[in-house]
Design a protein around this motif. Structure first.
Motif, PDB file in Angstrom:
ATOM      1  N   ASN A 131      42.078  66.622  44.595  1.00  9.89           N
ATOM      2  CA  ASN A 131      41.107  66.460  43.578  1.00  9.89           C
ATOM      3  C   ASN A 131      41.457  66.164  42.139  1.00  9.89           C
ATOM      4  OD1 ASN A 131      39.101  67.749  45.226  1.00  9.89           O
ATOM      5  ND2 ASN A 131      40.107  69.799  45.182  1.00  9.89           N
ATOM      6  N   THR A 132      42.791  66.641  41.787  1.00 10.19           N
ATOM      7  CA  THR A 132      43.208  66.150  40.363  1.00 10.19           C
ATOM      8  C   THR A 132      43.632  64.686  40.555  1.00 10.19           C
ATOM      9  OG1 THR A 132      44.259  68.445  40.291  1.00 10.19           O
ATOM     10  CG2 THR A 132      45.099  66.613  38.830  1.00 10.19           C
ATOM     11  N   ASP A 133      43.429  63.955  39.614  1.00  2.81           N
ATOM     12  CA  ASP A 133      43.631  62.440  39.410  1.00  2.81           C
ATOM     13  C   ASP A 133      45.246  62.454  39.292  1.00  2.81           C
ATOM     14  OD1 ASP A 133      44.261  59.737  38.729  1.00  2.81           O
ATOM     15  OD2 ASP A 133      42.279  59.686  37.719  1.00  2.81           O
ATOM     16  N   ASP A 134      46.103  61.840  39.956  1.00  2.00           N
ATOM     17  CA  ASP A 134      47.543  61.687  39.874  1.00  2.00           C
ATOM     18  C   ASP A 134      47.794  60.283  39.644  1.00  2.00           C
ATOM     19  OD1 ASP A 134      48.151  64.508  40.804  1.00  2.00           O
ATOM     20  OD2 ASP A 134      48.073  63.903  42.925  1.00  2.00           O
ATOM     21  N   THR A 135      46.697  59.493  39.256  1.00  2.00           N
ATOM     22  CA  THR A 135      47.313  58.211  38.759  1.00  2.00           C
ATOM     23  C   THR A 135      48.515  58.042  37.520  1.00  2.00           C
ATOM     24  OG1 THR A 135      44.965  57.516  39.240  1.00  2.00           O
ATOM     25  CG2 THR A 135      46.534  55.899  37.964  1.00  2.00           C
ATOM     26  N   GLN A 136      48.493  58.970  36.673  1.00  2.00           N
ATOM     27  CA  GLN A 136      49.424  58.779  35.267  1.00  2.00           C
ATOM     28  C   GLN A 136      50.667  59.274  36.009  1.00  2.00           C
ATOM     29  OE1 GLN A 136      49.138  57.204  32.678  1.00  2.00           O
ATOM     30  NE2 GLN A 136      47.158  56.538  33.567  1.00  2.00           N
ATOM     31  N   ALA A 137      50.864  60.472  36.838  1.00  2.00           N
ATOM     32  CA  ALA A 137      52.116  60.952  37.354  1.00  2.00           C
ATOM     33  C   ALA A 137      52.636  59.742  38.290  1.00  2.00           C
ATOM     34  CB  ALA A 137      51.489  62.157  38.120  1.00  2.00           C
ATOM     35  N   PHE A 138      52.017  59.154  39.125  1.00  2.00           N
ATOM     36  CA  PHE A 138      52.503  58.016  39.818  1.00  2.00           C
ATOM     37  C   PHE A 138      53.008  56.854  38.839  1.00  2.00           C
ATOM     38  CE2 PHE A 138      51.061  60.127  43.327  1.00  2.00           C
ATOM     39  CZ  PHE A 138      51.386  59.383  44.826  1.00  2.00           C
ATOM     40  N   LEU A 139      52.371  56.655  37.734  1.00  2.38           N
ATOM     41  CA  LEU A 139      53.026  55.586  36.785  1.00  2.38           C
ATOM     42  C   LEU A 139      54.205  56.242  36.374  1.00  2.38           C
ATOM     43  CD1 LEU A 139      49.707  54.282  35.404  1.00  2.38           C
ATOM     44  CD2 LEU A 139      51.072  52.933  36.915  1.00  2.38           C
ATOM     45  N   LYS A 140      54.201  57.304  35.940  1.00  2.00           N
ATOM     46  CA  LYS A 140      55.523  57.888  35.123  1.00  2.00           C
ATOM     47  C   LYS A 140      56.757  57.876  36.183  1.00  2.00           C
ATOM     48  CE  LYS A 140      53.259  60.965  32.038  1.00  2.00           C
ATOM     49  NZ  LYS A 140      52.846  62.543  31.826  1.00  2.00           N
ATOM     50  N   THR A 141      56.286  58.117  37.557  1.00  2.00           N
ATOM     51  CA  THR A 141      57.470  58.136  38.394  1.00  2.00           C
ATOM     52  C   THR A 141      57.876  56.812  38.804  1.00  2.00           C
ATOM     53  OG1 THR A 141      56.220  59.921  39.623  1.00  2.00           O
ATOM     54  CG2 THR A 141      58.025  59.039  40.738  1.00  2.00           C
ATOM     55  N   TRP A 142      57.011  55.786  38.781  1.00  2.00           N
ATOM     56  CA  TRP A 142      57.368  54.266  38.986  1.00  2.00           C
ATOM     57  C   TRP A 142      58.121  53.790  37.880  1.00  2.00           C
ATOM     58  CZ3 TRP A 142      57.461  50.845  42.385  1.00  2.00           C
ATOM     59  CH2 TRP A 142      57.834  49.361  42.086  1.00  2.00           C
ATOM     60  N   LYS A 143      57.818  54.233  36.509  1.00  2.00           N
ATOM     61  CA  LYS A 143      58.676  53.813  35.608  1.00  2.00           C
ATOM     62  C   LYS A 143      60.120  54.246  35.681  1.00  2.00           C
ATOM     63  CE  LYS A 143      58.800  53.899  30.435  1.00  2.00           C
ATOM     64  NZ  LYS A 143      58.057  54.349  29.167  1.00  2.00           N
ATOM     65  N   ALA A 144      60.195  55.507  35.802  1.00  2.00           N
ATOM     66  CA  ALA A 144      61.674  55.922  36.194  1.00  2.00           C
ATOM     67  C   ALA A 144      62.406  55.435  37.392  1.00  2.00           C
ATOM     68  CB  ALA A 144      61.460  57.551  36.545  1.00  2.00           C
ATOM     69  N   ALA A 145      61.498  55.126  38.431  1.00  2.00           N
ATOM     70  CA  ALA A 145      62.219  54.438  39.613  1.00  2.00           C
ATOM     71  C   ALA A 145      62.529  53.138  39.611  1.00  2.00           C
ATOM     72  CB  ALA A 145      61.266  54.765  41.107  1.00  2.00           C
ATOM     73  N   CYS A 146      61.300  52.382  38.984  1.00  2.00           N
ATOM     74  CA  CYS A 146      61.771  50.941  38.428  1.00  2.00           C
ATOM     75  C   CYS A 146      62.733  50.597  37.539  1.00  2.00           C
ATOM     76  CB  CYS A 146      60.603  50.152  38.029  1.00  2.00           C
ATOM     77  SG  CYS A 146      60.412  48.481  37.830  1.00  2.00           S
ATOM     78  N   GLY A 147      63.079  51.558  36.643  1.00  2.00           N
ATOM     79  CA  GLY A 147      64.081  51.275  35.595  1.00  2.00           C
ATOM     80  C   GLY A 147      65.540  51.801  36.068  1.00  2.00           C
ATOM     81  N   ASP A 148      65.600  52.586  37.133  1.00  2.25           N
ATOM     82  CA  ASP A 148      66.871  52.849  37.537  1.00  2.25           C
ATOM     83  C   ASP A 148      67.773  51.781  38.250  1.00  2.25           C
ATOM     84  OD1 ASP A 148      68.984  54.563  39.154  1.00  2.25           O
ATOM     85  OD2 ASP A 148      67.439  56.056  39.576  1.00  2.25           O
ATOM     86  N   HIS A 149      68.791  51.920  37.721  1.00  2.00           N
ATOM     87  CA  HIS A 149      70.117  50.797  38.061  1.00  2.00           C
ATOM     88  C   HIS A 149      70.489  50.867  39.205  1.00  2.00           C
ATOM     89  CE1 HIS A 149      70.304  48.563  34.061  1.00  2.00           C
ATOM     90  NE2 HIS A 149      70.186  49.854  33.476  1.00  2.00           N
TER      91      HIS A 149
END
Length: 391
Positions: A34-52
């Motif tokens: 029910n809750t829109d999780d879009t922004q949470a997924f984008l925050k997770t992606w930013k962290a994962a994509c920026g991990d060396h």
């Protein structure tokens, strides 16, 4: 080939076990449907994509998690390869959210991305199909699209009820799609299972697809695409094209379809081109394919493709040549099992058939073939006979 794919995927899984894990629940996702999780997924992606260190973005399925997402785009390039593990369920908004050609979940410019897991992706297409049937919508969005993702791997996921095409791979070379399960109602419009376009060295294997359009469609500018061990149906079969639309010059080469089962589909294996197009489709092969109760022609070469009530006659076409059919067997409910409808201005050349035999589901109704402007040869048992192919 299957052993090599299994080894690659196992190695990827083993490597993932030693990677940093970024769980969407730790970045604010609720997973309650029910809750829109879009922004949470984008925050997770930013962290994962920026991990060396090469990370895992985890969409956990623990506790039967269901994640509501709006339109979302995961962009790269990332600092290292990312494994995107989906074990929960992703669900689209249950509303009409765009009036344009669009995609719900898109990965853009992420080389080496692996998307896998035991999860499911629900496009909630019913509201869109109803809108299309009433001519109140012009377009329905794709569910998932990969653009510029060379070295892509997609494994183990289930897709259902996409508003439009389920899985699109565009300009993504050296891709492997395996172990997928894709479903939509037989009457759902334009819900292709997999569309490949502008890509080279692609493998699609060990998957089950039943949709309202092509199980697999191979579009323009594709080279070296191998399709194997697919269970297809319902749907429109496995297609190359359409090619040459609006006078386009399209090139497709080295497409190989083998070891598939195609059941209760509109057509079997089809190559479709528009009048007035240019370019070529050649070095195409179909082998060891079983068909069951195909409603239209099983083998289709159609250089007069027209999905509308009428299309203008035009000269020129995409040239089709060097097409082989070997070890194709099964049944059709149609009168014409083999249809080779080639252009008078650009005839088909190098069409070969070997051990191709079909029978009618009506024991008292012999099958026919249709052949015009096609040149080639047949050997072994070919039934029904195709007169324009020399023996």
């Amino acid at each position: 080939m299957e052993l090599v794919i299994s080894i690659i995927l196992c190695l990827a899984s083993a490597v993932a076990g030693h990677r940093p894990i970024h769980n969407v629940l730790n970045y604010g996702a609720m997973g309650d449907g029910n809750t829109d999780d879009t922004q949470a997924f984008l925050k997770t992606w930013k962290a994962a994509c920026g991990d060396h260190n090469g990370s895992v973005l985890l969409v956990t399925g623990k506790g039967t998690r269901k994640y509501l997402l709006g339109k979302i785009e995961f962009t790269g390039p990332c600092l290292s390869d990312v494994n995107f593990q989906i074990d929960g369920e992703l669900v689209a908004p249950n509303k009409l959210w765009t009036n344009e050609i669009d995609t719900w979940i898109q990965f853009r410019n992420v080389p080496g991305i692996s998307v896998y897991g035991h999860g499911s992706i629900d496009g909630r297409g019913f509201i869109w199909w109803n809108c299309l049937s009433k001519n109140q919508c012009r377009y329905a969005p794709y569910t998932m699209e990969f653009m510029g993702c060379n070295g892509l791997k997609v494994n183990g996921l289930s897709f259902k009820d996409s508003p439009g095409k389920h899985l699109v791979v565009y300009k993504s070379n050296d891709s492997i799609l395996t172990g997928l399960h894709i479903t939509a109602p037989e009457d759902s419009p334009n819900t292709d299972g997999i569309l490949i376009s502008d890509s080279q060295h692609v493998i699609i294997t060990q998957s089950t697809i039943g949709v309202g359009d092509d199980c697999i469609a191979i579009g323009p500018r594709c080279y070296d695409v191998n399709v194997s061990n697919i269970n297809c149906g319902p749907g429109h079969g496995i297609s190359i094209g359409s090619l040459g639309e609006n006078g386009a010059e399209d090139i497709v080469e080295h497409i190989h379809v083998s070891d598939c089962n195609i059941s209760n589909t509109l057509t079997g294996v089809r190559i479709k081109t528009w009048q007035g197009g240019a370019g070529h489709a050649k070095f195409l092969s179909y082998s060891n394919i079983n068909f069951n109760s195909v409603r239209g022609s099983i083998i289709v070469l159609d250089q007069y493709y027209c999905p509308h009530s009428t299309c203008p006659n035009k000269t020129g076409n995409v040239a089709i040549s060097d097409v082989s059919y070997k070890g194709l067997h099964g049944s059709s409910t149609s009168d014409v099992a083999i249809k080779l409808a080639c252009s008078s201005s650009v005839p088909c050349h190098g069409i070969t058939m070997d051990e191709v035999s079909f029978f009618s589901t009506n024991a008292n109704h012999p099958l026919l073939s249709y052949c015009i402007n096609a040149v080639g040869s047949s050997t072994g048992n070919v039934r029904p006979d195709v007169p324009c192919l020399q023996r």
